[in-house]
Design a protein around this motif. Structure first.
Motif, PDB file in Angstrom:
ATOM      1  N   HIS A 220       0.800  -1.146   0.277  1.00 52.95           N
ATOM      2  CA  HIS A 220      -0.056   0.012   0.117  1.00 52.95           C
ATOM      3  C   HIS A 220       0.825   1.215   0.146  1.00 52.95           C
ATOM      4  N   LYS A 221       2.018   1.126  -0.606  1.00 56.48           N
ATOM      5  CA  LYS A 221       2.996   2.373  -0.664  1.00 56.48           C
ATOM      6  C   LYS A 221       2.416   3.600  -1.153  1.00 56.48           C
ATOM      7  N   GLU A 222       1.468   3.376  -2.348  1.00 60.64           N
ATOM      8  CA  GLU A 222       0.837   4.447  -2.894  1.00 60.64           C
ATOM      9  C   GLU A 222       0.139   5.611  -1.913  1.00 60.64           C
TER      10      GLU A 222
ATOM     11  N   ARG B 136       2.888   7.643  -0.486  1.00 59.86           N
ATOM     12  CA  ARG B 136       3.367   8.564  -1.414  1.00 59.86           C
ATOM     13  C   ARG B 136       2.185   9.578  -1.696  1.00 59.86           C
ATOM     14  N   GLU B 137       0.853   9.277  -1.765  1.00 57.18           N
ATOM     15  CA  GLU B 137      -0.139  10.327  -2.059  1.00 57.18           C
ATOM     16  C   GLU B 137      -0.124  11.326  -0.693  1.00 57.18           C
TER      17      GLU B 137
ATOM     18  N   THR C 112       9.728  13.672  -2.064  1.00 60.15           N
ATOM     19  CA  THR C 112       8.420  13.875  -2.660  1.00 60.15           C
ATOM     20  C   THR C 112       7.974  15.523  -2.439  1.00 60.15           C
TER      21      THR C 112
END
Length: 213
Positions: free
Chosen positions: A64-66, A69-70, A166
């Motif tokens: 669930h790394k997205e 990131r989000e 990021t």
């Protein structure tokens, strides 16, 4: 919900040490705790900082790394204390253990003064009841442009800030939970409150920078 509790969302690992945080009165005013496995279902918009402890299920975070990131690309902050071994944290590299020949190989040095460690003595981070090695036992290679805060004797960066990987800010500490230092003795107990204040100040800076362009 107490407004301050939207500042920090801490993922509960379910471990003994994690539960100690959940039940500690010092954390109740500023932290919201959620089960790690609920992360994909949590509405993250209100929160400023996601706190990840070392005993986290990194395989789950990798899947669930997205989400992470989000969260960061929304100009937020992630604080991770532990040893990375999977690629779930933007800019992160796998943990490299320190080769130890003497207890002095664990000695912590402040690379340069920073508000998080203001007034904190290096020996108070290095030693716990006369024993070294509790604070950090290795390092993560830093991403390009990262700000190094603490090092080991060979110059290995054990604590760094990454503002380039990021749109947000990532603080990585290759050791024990920095927020856990609120229950420490000596000058080390300054770290927790000062880290809380730094996160709030950093969040304000990120948001102001976003408004300007």
């Amino acid at each position: 919900m107490n407004k301050n509790r939207t500042d920090f969302l801490m993922l509960d690992t379910g471990s003994y040490f994690g539960k100690a945080r959940v039940n500690d009165p010092q954390y109740q005013d500023d932290f919201t705790f959620v089960d790690t496995y609920e992360l994909p279902n949590i509405y993250l918009k209100p929160y400023k900082c996601l706190v990840v402890q070392g005993l986290i299920d990194q395989k789950f975070l990798f899947r669930h790394k997205e989400v992470i990131r989000e969260f960061l690309d929304d100009k937020k902050i992630v604080v991770f204390s532990g040893n990375l071994f999977l690629d779930w944290l933007p800019g992160g590299s796998s943990f490299i253990p320190k080769t130890i020949l003497s207890y002095k190989d664990y000695e912590v040095s402040i690379d340069h003064r920073h508000p998080i460690f203001d007034g904190v003595e290096e020996d108070d981070m290095t030693y716990n009841k006369g024993v070294s090695g509790f604070f950090a036992r290795g390092h993560h290679p830093i991403p390009e442009g990262a700000e190094v805060l603490l090092t080991l004797p060979g110059g290995e960066p054990i604590t760094y800030i990454d503002r380039n990987s990021t749109k947000g800010t990532i603080l990585v500490h290759a050791g024990s939970d920095l927020f856990g230092a609120m229950n420490a003795s000596g000058t080390k107990k300054r770290i927790g409150p000062q880290l809380i204040q730094w996160v709030r100040d950093e969040y304000s800076t990120l948001q102001e920078r976003g408004e300007m362009g």
